[in-house]
Design a protein around this motif. Sequence first.
Motif, PDB file in Angstrom:
ATOM      1  N   GLU A 176       0.858  -1.181   0.000  1.00 35.55           N
ATOM      2  CA  GLU A 176       0.000   0.000   0.000  1.00 35.55           C
ATOM      3  C   GLU A 176       0.896   1.234   0.000  1.00 35.55           C
ATOM      4  O   GLU A 176       1.976   1.243   0.592  1.00 35.55           O
ATOM      5  N   ALA A 177       0.446   2.279  -0.691  1.00 31.91           N
ATOM      6  CA  ALA A 177       1.234   3.505  -0.770  1.00 31.91           C
ATOM      7  C   ALA A 177       0.302   4.709  -0.784  1.00 31.91           C
ATOM      8  O   ALA A 177      -0.903   4.589  -1.041  1.00 31.91           O
ATOM      9  N   ILE A 178       0.877   5.864  -0.497  1.00 30.97           N
ATOM     10  CA  ILE A 178       0.128   7.115  -0.586  1.00 30.97           C
ATOM     11  C   ILE A 178       0.902   8.089  -1.475  1.00 30.97           C
ATOM     12  O   ILE A 178       2.124   8.009  -1.595  1.00 30.97           O
ATOM     13  N   PHE A 183      -1.895   3.438 -12.792  1.00 33.76           N
ATOM     14  CA  PHE A 183      -1.849   2.289 -11.877  1.00 33.76           C
ATOM     15  C   PHE A 183      -2.828   1.193 -12.288  1.00 33.76           C
ATOM     16  O   PHE A 183      -2.539   0.007 -12.157  1.00 33.76           O
ATOM     17  N   SER A 184      -3.975   1.603 -12.808  1.00 30.79           N
ATOM     18  CA  SER A 184      -4.953   0.626 -13.269  1.00 30.79           C
ATOM     19  C   SER A 184      -4.379  -0.252 -14.386  1.00 30.79           C
ATOM     20  O   SER A 184      -4.602  -1.464 -14.416  1.00 30.79           O
ATOM     21  N   ARG A 185      -3.646   0.365 -15.302  1.00 33.69           N
ATOM     22  CA  ARG A 185      -3.043  -0.396 -16.406  1.00 33.69           C
ATOM     23  C   ARG A 185      -2.073  -1.461 -15.900  1.00 33.69           C
ATOM     24  O   ARG A 185      -1.864  -2.475 -16.554  1.00 33.69           O
ATOM     25  N   LEU A 186      -1.501  -1.197 -14.727  1.00 35.70           N
ATOM     26  CA  LEU A 186      -0.505  -2.119 -14.174  1.00 35.70           C
ATOM     27  C   LEU A 186      -1.098  -3.099 -13.169  1.00 35.70           C
ATOM     28  O   LEU A 186      -0.378  -3.945 -12.631  1.00 35.70           O
ATOM     29  N   GLY A 187      -2.403  -2.972 -12.913  1.00 41.59           N
ATOM     30  CA  GLY A 187      -3.074  -3.919 -12.032  1.00 41.59           C
ATOM     31  C   GLY A 187      -3.218  -3.472 -10.598  1.00 41.59           C
ATOM     32  O   GLY A 187      -3.617  -4.273  -9.734  1.00 41.59           O
ATOM     33  N   ALA A 188      -2.900  -2.217 -10.298  1.00 46.11           N
ATOM     34  CA  ALA A 188      -3.060  -1.697  -8.935  1.00 46.11           C
ATOM     35  C   ALA A 188      -4.309  -0.821  -8.869  1.00 46.11           C
ATOM     36  O   ALA A 188      -4.772  -0.292  -9.882  1.00 46.11           O
ATOM     37  N   GLU A 189      -4.829  -0.647  -7.681  1.00 48.36           N
ATOM     38  CA  GLU A 189      -6.046   0.140  -7.474  1.00 48.36           C
ATOM     39  C   GLU A 189      -5.702   1.425  -6.732  1.00 48.36           C
ATOM     40  O   GLU A 189      -5.055   1.390  -5.680  1.00 48.36           O
ATOM     41  N   MET A 190      -6.135   2.556  -7.275  1.00 44.91           N
ATOM     42  CA  MET A 190      -5.852   3.836  -6.634  1.00 44.91           C
ATOM     43  C   MET A 190      -7.148   4.498  -6.197  1.00 44.91           C
ATOM     44  O   MET A 190      -8.064   4.657  -6.993  1.00 44.91           O
ATOM     45  N   GLN A 191      -7.192   4.883  -4.940  1.00 41.96           N
ATOM     46  CA  GLN A 191      -8.325   5.623  -4.387  1.00 41.96           C
ATOM     47  C   GLN A 191      -8.003   7.113  -4.427  1.00 41.96           C
ATOM     48  O   GLN A 191      -7.016   7.566  -3.848  1.00 41.96           O
ATOM     49  N   ILE A 241      -2.877   3.972  -2.870  1.00 46.58           N
ATOM     50  CA  ILE A 241      -2.762   2.905  -3.864  1.00 46.58           C
ATOM     51  C   ILE A 241      -2.585   1.567  -3.160  1.00 46.58           C
ATOM     52  O   ILE A 241      -1.820   1.459  -2.185  1.00 46.58           O
ATOM     53  N   ARG A 242      -3.275   0.549  -3.664  1.00 50.52           N
ATOM     54  CA  ARG A 242      -3.147  -0.809  -3.142  1.00 50.52           C
ATOM     55  C   ARG A 242      -2.928  -1.764  -4.313  1.00 50.52           C
ATOM     56  O   ARG A 242      -3.504  -1.593  -5.386  1.00 50.52           O
ATOM     57  N   GLY A 243      -2.099  -2.771  -4.074  1.00 51.03           N
ATOM     58  CA  GLY A 243      -1.857  -3.772  -5.109  1.00 51.03           C
ATOM     59  C   GLY A 243      -0.496  -4.401  -4.936  1.00 51.03           C
ATOM     60  O   GLY A 243       0.157  -4.260  -3.897  1.00 51.03           O
ATOM     61  N   LYS A 244      -0.062  -5.105  -5.957  1.00 48.69           N
ATOM     62  CA  LYS A 244       1.258  -5.729  -5.900  1.00 48.69           C
ATOM     63  C   LYS A 244       2.331  -4.639  -5.920  1.00 48.69           C
ATOM     64  O   LYS A 244       2.220  -3.642  -6.641  1.00 48.69           O
ATOM     65  N   LEU A 245       3.372  -4.843  -5.118  1.00 47.45           N
ATOM     66  CA  LEU A 245       4.453  -3.859  -5.059  1.00 47.45           C
ATOM     67  C   LEU A 245       5.090  -3.645  -6.432  1.00 47.45           C
ATOM     68  O   LEU A 245       5.502  -2.531  -6.767  1.00 47.45           O
ATOM     69  N   ARG A 246       5.161  -4.700  -7.212  1.00 46.50           N
ATOM     70  CA  ARG A 246       5.702  -4.556  -8.568  1.00 46.50           C
ATOM     71  C   ARG A 246       4.896  -3.535  -9.377  1.00 46.50           C
ATOM     72  O   ARG A 246       5.460  -2.707 -10.100  1.00 46.50           O
ATOM     73  N   LEU A 265       5.323   0.208  -7.843  1.00 43.42           N
ATOM     74  CA  LEU A 265       6.624   0.833  -8.103  1.00 43.42           C
ATOM     75  C   LEU A 265       6.875   1.037  -9.594  1.00 43.42           C
ATOM     76  O   LEU A 265       7.589   1.975  -9.980  1.00 43.42           O
ATOM     77  N   ALA A 266       6.289   0.197 -10.426  1.00 42.28           N
ATOM     78  CA  ALA A 266       6.446   0.388 -11.871  1.00 42.28           C
ATOM     79  C   ALA A 266       5.721   1.635 -12.359  1.00 42.28           C
ATOM     80  O   ALA A 266       6.156   2.303 -13.300  1.00 42.28           O
ATOM     81  N   GLY A 267       4.611   1.973 -11.703  1.00 37.17           N
ATOM     82  CA  GLY A 267       3.830   3.140 -12.130  1.00 37.17           C
ATOM     83  C   GLY A 267       4.184   4.418 -11.419  1.00 37.17           C
ATOM     84  O   GLY A 267       3.699   5.495 -11.797  1.00 37.17           O
TER      85      GLY A 267
END
Length: 271
Positions: free
Chosen positions: A30-32, A51-59, A77-82, A85-87
């Motif tokens: 999780e990140a802010i 982030f959506s394109r990479l599979g993470a969810e951003m609020q 943001i929540r999702g896989k760390l990969r 960090l990629a986004g």
Amino acid sequence: MDLIKIYLEEDLGEEGDITTNSIFTNEEGEAIIIAKEDCVLAGIEDAKEVFSRLGAEMQILHQDGEKIKAGTIVARIRGKLRAILAGERLALNMLSRMSGIATETRTLVDMCRRVNPDVKICATRKTTPGFRKYEKKAVIIGGGEPHRFGLFDAVLIKDNHIKAAGSVGEAIRRVKERIKDKFVEVEVENLEQALISAREEVDAILIDNQPPQVARDIATRVREENPDIIIEVSGGITRDNILLYAPFADRISLGYITHSVKSKDFSLEIL
């Protein structure tokens, strides 16, 4: 054109984020995102798409167009760390650049509307190659207008057109012979060119690179000739002198709000 896809491919290449991918596999995180400066927020929806394109969810916690203070958490943001960090860099780059443009645009709009409620602050085509869509969007978020997007959606007869055609009248004549359904504007450098353009009933004139009093005098004479014409001013206009033009202009276009404005600082922090 899928620009976000292009931006991600530019950053990730064929091998992806080799640093992150060598450290993590499927770990969740999780990140802010935090604003490091006061600004008008712009690009938050676009950051979410990254982030959506990479599979993470951003609020989204704050919306585009909001004035925010330094230290404000604008998204989570929540999702896989990969994925996170990629986004990270692309999302922050978009937020930083767009928020810088929106903030400066809002400042100019607020200043000018106090002396002329109807004046419009406009962008130009002096934009970053490949990022024009988002820079123009940031101007809109800041309360400005995008002006023409490219060479295809409006006519703007400029000094080199006039020089090569032989005269402003000849350039207008050629345009009107071929184009019937587009907005037509003429860049003018003196009263004579302005009056010819007004008599030819173009939609707008752009008074370019003239001192405020000269531009005001041209605008006054042109409106006597053609009260319906739109008066735009441009060239050498900054925050320091814009209030000398705002009282008499319909539109003020400024290249610097997209080509040299200072980006706002944002950071992403893993929790």
